[in-house]
Design a protein around this motif. Structure first.
Motif, short mmCIF file in Angstrom:
data_model
loop_
_atom_site.label_atom_id
_atom_site.label_comp_id
_atom_site.label_asym_id
_atom_site.label_seq_id
_atom_site.Cartn_x
_atom_site.Cartn_y
_atom_site.Cartn_z
N MET A 129 35.31 43.72 -101.26
CA MET A 129 33.90 44.12 -101.35
C MET A 129 33.82 45.45 -102.10
O MET A 129 34.59 46.37 -101.85
CB MET A 129 33.28 44.26 -99.97
CG MET A 129 31.80 44.58 -99.97
SD MET A 129 30.74 43.20 -100.45
CE MET A 129 30.83 42.19 -98.96
N ARG A 130 32.88 45.55 -103.03
CA ARG A 130 32.72 46.78 -103.80
C ARG A 130 31.41 47.51 -103.51
O ARG A 130 31.32 48.71 -103.68
CB ARG A 130 32.81 46.46 -105.30
CG ARG A 130 34.20 45.98 -105.74
CD ARG A 130 35.22 47.09 -105.54
NE ARG A 130 36.59 46.65 -105.85
CZ ARG A 130 37.46 46.23 -104.94
NH1 ARG A 130 37.11 46.17 -103.66
NH2 ARG A 130 38.67 45.86 -105.28
N PHE A 186 25.22 42.18 -102.87
CA PHE A 186 26.64 42.38 -102.63
C PHE A 186 27.38 42.31 -103.96
O PHE A 186 27.12 41.42 -104.77
CB PHE A 186 27.22 41.31 -101.71
CG PHE A 186 26.67 41.31 -100.32
CD1 PHE A 186 26.10 42.44 -99.77
CD2 PHE A 186 26.74 40.15 -99.55
CE1 PHE A 186 25.59 42.44 -98.48
CE2 PHE A 186 26.23 40.14 -98.26
CZ PHE A 186 25.66 41.28 -97.72
N ASN A 187 28.28 43.25 -104.20
CA ASN A 187 29.22 43.18 -105.32
C ASN A 187 30.62 43.08 -104.75
O ASN A 187 30.97 43.80 -103.79
CB ASN A 187 29.11 44.42 -106.21
CG ASN A 187 27.98 44.33 -107.23
OD1 ASN A 187 27.89 45.14 -108.14
ND2 ASN A 187 27.09 43.36 -107.07
N LEU A 195 34.67 40.91 -111.29
CA LEU A 195 33.54 41.44 -110.53
C LEU A 195 32.45 40.40 -110.47
O LEU A 195 32.03 39.84 -111.48
CB LEU A 195 33.00 42.72 -111.18
CG LEU A 195 31.83 43.39 -110.44
CD1 LEU A 195 32.27 43.89 -109.08
CD2 LEU A 195 31.24 44.54 -111.27
N SER A 196 31.98 40.13 -109.26
CA SER A 196 30.94 39.13 -109.05
C SER A 196 29.90 39.72 -108.10
O SER A 196 30.06 40.81 -107.56
CB SER A 196 31.53 37.84 -108.49
OG SER A 196 30.56 36.82 -108.43
N GLY A 197 28.83 38.96 -107.90
CA GLY A 197 27.77 39.46 -107.01
C GLY A 197 26.92 38.34 -106.46
O GLY A 197 26.95 37.21 -106.95
N VAL A 198 26.15 38.67 -105.45
CA VAL A 198 25.20 37.72 -104.87
C VAL A 198 23.98 38.51 -104.39
O VAL A 198 24.10 39.62 -103.87
CB VAL A 198 25.84 36.92 -103.71
CG1 VAL A 198 26.37 37.84 -102.62
CG2 VAL A 198 24.85 35.92 -103.13
#
Length: 230
Positions: A129-130, A186-187, A195-198
């Protein structure tokens, strides 16, 4: 002999004149009363309208409070049953394999965040988690209107950014919607090392959303290890 009829006629005319004056003096205050009563009725109608309006606002506020309280109780129940450290419900906007506005339950455990949609679960390990943040629609619009297409606000990846900004901007002149939205973002680093996100939508439990993200970020720091090469 001839003066008596004249006097009687004169007296009858005086009586009629006095009677007419009496009627005028009686009608004059009545007209004033009608005007006064009319203004009084208008004031009463305005007072009644304001009273009804205030009562409606109070009723709406009470309903919102009761709905939020019931929602919080249900989320507390789910959190206890799952053994999670924190929990919140939200609608998926974009980022994972779910439809837009799909209802989700987000659970925070000591080592991961679990996203549950009708028993279909997605896990994000906290060591990957970033960022976990809450952003208002206006914040996203102001910071993201110049970078639509890249889905980035600074270093924050915002899936669905184009939809959010486009929905607010319209043809370029509309900046503020009547009902502002609040988003959880969230990243994380996905299984491919990218790197992804929602992005999720939550408008009814903003305080809880902020506390959830604070807890995620705190647990994330506790789960991350640092290796220093000498």
């Amino acid at each position: 002999m001839d003066e008596a009829p004249f006097d009687s006629v004169h007296d009858s005319r005086n009586k009629r004149r006095k009677a007419a004056m009496g009627r005028l003096s009686y009608l004059s205050p009545s007209v004033g009363n009608i005007r006064y009563n009319g203004s009084k009725d208008q004031m009463g109608e305005r007072y009644m309208f304001l009273t009804v309006f205030a009562v409606c606002i109070i009723v709406v506020l009470i309903i919102v409070i009761l709905v939020n309280r019931a929602g919080n109780k249900e989320m507390d129940r789910k959190m206890l049953n799952s053994g999670a450290d924190a929990m919140i419900s939200a609608f998926h906007i974009e980022g994972i394999g779910l439809a837009s506005k799909a209802d989700c339950d987000l659970y925070l455990f000591s080592d991961k965040v679990v996203i549950d949609h009708n028993n279909r679960k997605f896990e994000i390990p906290l060591d990957r988690m970033r960022a976990a943040v809450v952003k208002t629609e206006q914040e996203i619009y102001e910071k993201g209107k110049s970078v639509v297409g890249r889905a980035l606000i600074g270093t924050l990846l915002v899936p669905g950014l184009g939809t959010i900004v486009g929905g607010m901007s319209g043809i370029g002149s509309k900046k503020v919607k009547s009902t502002p939205n609040t988003y959880l973002i969230f990243n994380f680093v996905n299984s491919n090392g990218e790197l992804s996100g929602v992005t999720f939508l939550n408008n009814f439990n903003i305080i809880r959303a902020n506390k959830f993200c604070e807890a995620v970020n705190k647990n994330t720091r506790n789960n991350q290890t640092e290796t220093v090469t000498l």
